[in-house]
Design a protein around this motif. Structure first.
Motif, PDB file in Angstrom:
ATOM      1  N   GLY A 189       0.785  -1.225   0.000  1.00 21.50           N
ATOM      2  CA  GLY A 189       0.000   0.000   0.000  1.00 21.50           C
ATOM      3  C   GLY A 189       0.816   1.274   0.000  1.00 21.50           C
ATOM      4  O   GLY A 189       0.343   2.333   0.406  1.00 21.50           O
ATOM      5  N   ASN A 190       2.050   1.209  -0.486  1.00 19.27           N
ATOM      6  CA  ASN A 190       2.907   2.412  -0.476  1.00 19.27           C
ATOM      7  C   ASN A 190       2.751   3.284  -1.712  1.00 19.27           C
ATOM      8  O   ASN A 190       3.115   4.463  -1.682  1.00 19.27           O
ATOM      9  N   ILE A 237      10.064  14.293 -10.247  1.00 20.46           N
ATOM     10  CA  ILE A 237      10.370  12.858 -10.256  1.00 20.46           C
ATOM     11  C   ILE A 237      10.461  12.428  -8.796  1.00 20.46           C
ATOM     12  O   ILE A 237      11.253  13.003  -8.034  1.00 20.46           O
ATOM     13  N   HIS A 238       9.660  11.479  -8.408  1.00 22.20           N
ATOM     14  CA  HIS A 238       9.716  10.976  -7.027  1.00 22.20           C
ATOM     15  C   HIS A 238      10.525   9.684  -6.966  1.00 22.20           C
ATOM     16  O   HIS A 238      10.113   8.667  -7.537  1.00 22.20           O
ATOM     17  N   ASP A 239      11.646   9.758  -6.302  1.00 19.74           N
ATOM     18  CA  ASP A 239      12.520   8.599  -6.119  1.00 19.74           C
ATOM     19  C   ASP A 239      12.140   7.965  -4.790  1.00 19.74           C
ATOM     20  O   ASP A 239      12.469   8.485  -3.719  1.00 19.74           O
ATOM     21  N   LEU A 240      11.430   6.824  -4.862  1.00 20.29           N
ATOM     22  CA  LEU A 240      10.882   6.190  -3.653  1.00 20.29           C
ATOM     23  C   LEU A 240      11.608   4.882  -3.321  1.00 20.29           C
ATOM     24  O   LEU A 240      11.020   3.960  -2.741  1.00 20.29           O
ATOM     25  N   ALA A 241      12.889   4.839  -3.663  1.00 14.94           N
ATOM     26  CA  ALA A 241      13.689   3.624  -3.441  1.00 14.94           C
ATOM     27  C   ALA A 241      13.571   3.117  -2.002  1.00 14.94           C
ATOM     28  O   ALA A 241      13.618   1.912  -1.759  1.00 14.94           O
ATOM     29  N   ARG A 283       1.123   6.732   3.996  1.00 13.00           N
ATOM     30  CA  ARG A 283       0.042   6.865   3.023  1.00 13.00           C
ATOM     31  C   ARG A 283       0.436   6.270   1.678  1.00 13.00           C
ATOM     32  O   ARG A 283       1.616   6.022   1.409  1.00 13.00           O
ATOM     33  N   MET A 284      -0.579   6.042   0.843  1.00 17.24           N
ATOM     34  CA  MET A 284      -0.353   5.530  -0.501  1.00 17.24           C
ATOM     35  C   MET A 284      -0.041   6.713  -1.413  1.00 17.24           C
ATOM     36  O   MET A 284      -0.899   7.579  -1.632  1.00 17.24           O
ATOM     37  N   CYS A 292       2.344   3.124  10.913  1.00 18.31           N
ATOM     38  CA  CYS A 292       2.525   2.418   9.637  1.00 18.31           C
ATOM     39  C   CYS A 292       1.225   1.712   9.261  1.00 18.31           C
ATOM     40  O   CYS A 292       0.758   0.819   9.976  1.00 18.31           O
ATOM     41  N   ALA A 293       0.667   2.120   8.127  1.00 18.12           N
ATOM     42  CA  ALA A 293      -0.605   1.549   7.688  1.00 18.12           C
ATOM     43  C   ALA A 293      -0.444   0.100   7.232  1.00 18.12           C
ATOM     44  O   ALA A 293      -1.418  -0.649   7.162  1.00 18.12           O
TER      45      ALA A 293
END
Lengths: 432, 432
Positions: B129-130, B229-233, B244-245, B360-361
């Protein structure tokens, strides 16, 4: 998956699933022997799944009335060989905990190069005798197109006022111009036909045997400050007689055209100068932080199986061509070229480059070359755009204009599946 | 191999060899069942070899007096997990004839994307759910650094007079400047700290949680013509609470930091806009003619095993954390952070960012964040260059200067092996 493949491959996928379970049981058994706790064993049994992932199948299969796409040199022709005995010995198993680190060999200037892959590259060149390896650095790339860009990066003067000109004799490989220019770099720029170039500073790319026309090429420019990149993707015995061991400064190869494993995306470079090799390695580090280890292990396995096939035959003097990749593939390519020449004769409106023969030092006989692409020209006055003309006949090819040539010639892949090739030659023979 | 690894790994390699032979016998058996000719069977037996290729081991093992290299975020910490039951279910088997075509899915805008990999990416995001996946295109890259460059290429206006400025809040990931500038493109150029940027046209890179300092970031620039640009490594439960998602236009992820398989070199992007996704795909096509299928199959297998572990536990309400990657890794990271904070307190001359907690969801509890890197500052007046100071203590780190910060701070990997991390904290605690 089944959507693209029909029942045949879906059924095979089912069998792989069963096979995978069996393999996994064995894997689990071996790991148990290593003294794991009973609790872990229990957990492991519960989450166990089939080991094989159903992969994609590439292009969909063709039927008599399909559009035949011979635009790319997709080397699916080789698949039949790899379904045989050598293919069985090339099965790769990667346990879940392997290939995790970024690093392969911290002591090597190419720190992401798997030692096992380098070993198999050197073994194969030693077998075939097509390129010198002593005193050369081996670099790995995500296909040879990444290595081509790495070579441009390494050879371009970093502080020059203007980008260095990148040239190649026409007809040149259609990907050289976009690979050079797509990022609009200030380091290098595409400058077209090498024969039309005037100046001392350049990077000349020599593709030999040439993609698209199969001819044997040498550098045409000879300035002291000029640099050469030799793209030897097709310098293998199935395509051309191996007339000598080449020893150029930078030589590029790819698993794709050697064994047919294009989807693995592994190429390699043999580089004489240490500083150039370091810069090329730096390019791969910045472009992709190295090269997939899993892909390198796969390539090592496949190249190793090819060499093993030959060494085994030498040792036992038995087995036949079914175990010998280059012999198998040469025979196949020669058949296809005979079929294509017959179709061209039957049609009467096309022409092909003349057949060329030479003595192959690897197979110790005189053979004709069998290029991976046919460079087909149309002699009919009213056909101005051959690519469009063939497309209207449901044959997709690549126009000569993309190779710096004219519209009356196209490049056609000779390495697609038997089915696609068969339909193509029949269709071509019928065009009047 | 043994040279780098010592007897332990050499012995394991030996066992793998034996295991490989057993597996291959089973593989051969199954293929025989498919009705091959007797002659082929005979040949196959003769050329059979162990299936497993001994891979490299990454960095050499460490001893008490070794130099400890925590410069790279080499996620070898995860290896222990993958030697457990989930790892067993993640074993990958690739037969010799698979993954040969360039193409994976000719109908997909990302034609080199393995459908099985896309499926596992979507499954994993659905589990954690990230990030939003509905309505997003999935793209695959040779690591997320290739996808970062693909995003620059896709977002940069191709016909602008000047390169577009690429910015990120300081401290920014040290690779953004060289990744942007190493080819000296006219399309984009690195312009430093987003907070110092003045203008409407830019590409802002938001790395959250931030590499190097672990902070949660939002875009700081808000112009209509600017792009993000979202770097979500690092947006995974072991590093930070999933609060949240996220549903940004371009979101980058990598197998490397999610499961620890850095050597596989597979990243993915979730992209909202079709045209941007097409351009990014075009970048990968030109840069490397797609992405290794073998690496994608490996990544699919590994991601699938992670999700399976959770689904199995939900189904059986049994098993414990040994099958749950994120729970296992979070616990491990939390232990390491406690050990590091204790060492910093013992030393007395260093400081770390404050501990941050959140709900943490995914795990349904309130937890502290455990960043993959420690952003360590030295409070001692006379230490001006902390990287050099630590190097003199045989600890290799990355200087703050490479992240747009000062010399009195360094980035330290928290995801290396237990051995290396243990020696590091002991050594740090003793520095006064």
């Amino acid at each position: 998956m089944a959507r693209d493949n029909g029942d045949g491959l879906a059924a095979i996928a089912g069998r792989i699933g069963v096979l995978g379970s069996v393999v996994l049981n064995i894997v689990a058994l071996a790991i148990y022997l290593r003294g794991r706790a009973a609790a872990e064993k229990q957990a492991s049994k519960k989450v166990k799944k089939a080991a094989a992932v159903a992969p994609s199948s590439g292009k969909p299969p063709v039927a008599c009335d399909s559009v035949i796409n011979l635009d790319h040199g997709d080397p699916t022709m080789f698949e039949t060989f790899w379904r045989g005995p050598i293919g069985e010995s090339a099965t790769l198993v990667i346990p879940g905990y392997q290939t995790m680190s970024y690093f392969s060999d911290v002591g090597n200037l190419c720190w992401f190069l798997e030692p096992g892959f380098e070993r198999e590259v050197r073994r194969l060149h030693r077998l075939v005798g097509n390129a010198a390896i002593e005193g050369y650095h081996v670099l790995v790339g995500t296909g040879s197109s990444q290595l081509f860009q790495a070579a441009l990066y390494a050879l371009a003067p970093p502080t020059a006022d203007a980008p260095v000109s990148v040239v190649s004799t026409t007809p040149f490989y259609s990907m050289y111009p976009p690979l050079t220019d797509f990022l609009n770099s200030r380091l290098y720029r595409w400058a077209g036909d090498a024969n039309a170039f005037d100046g001392d500073d350049y990077i000349e790319v020599i593709c030999s045997p040439s993609n698209p026309d199969g001819s044997i090429r040498e550098a045409v420019l000879k300035s002291k400050s000029g640099k050469d990149i030799h793209d030897l993707a097709y310098y293998w015995p199935q395509y051309t007689p191996i007339t000598r061991m080449l020893a150029h400064d930078i030589m590029l190869f790819t698993v794709s055209k050697c064994t047919g494993h294009a989807g693995t995306r592994i190429g390699w470079a043999l580089v004489k100068d240490k500083e150039v090799a370091q810069k090329m390695s730096k390019f791969m580090e910045q472009s992709t932080i190295g090269v997939s280890k899993d892909a390198q292990l796969r390539a090592a396995k496949v190249l190793g199986a090819v060499t093993d096939g030959y060494e085994h035959q030498l040792a036992t003097a038995a087995g036949g061509d079914a175990n010998l990749l280059f012999h198998y593939a040469r025979q196949k390519m020669a058949q296809r070229w005979r079929a294509l020449r017959a179709a061209v004769a039957a049609s009467g409106i096309f022409s092909l480059p003349d057949e060329v023969a030479g003595f192959c030092a690897f197979t110790k006989d005189t053979v004709t070359s069998n290029p991976a692409f046919a460079w087909l020209r149309c002699q009919k006055q009213e056909v101005e755009d051959l690519e469009s003309f063939l497309r209207a006949n449901k044959i997709i090819t690549r126009s000569g204009t993309k190779f710096g040539a004219d519209q009356k010639v196209v490049r056609i892949s000779m390495v697609d599946t038997d089915e696609a090739f068969g339909i193509f030659v029949n269709r071509l023979a019928a065009i009047k």
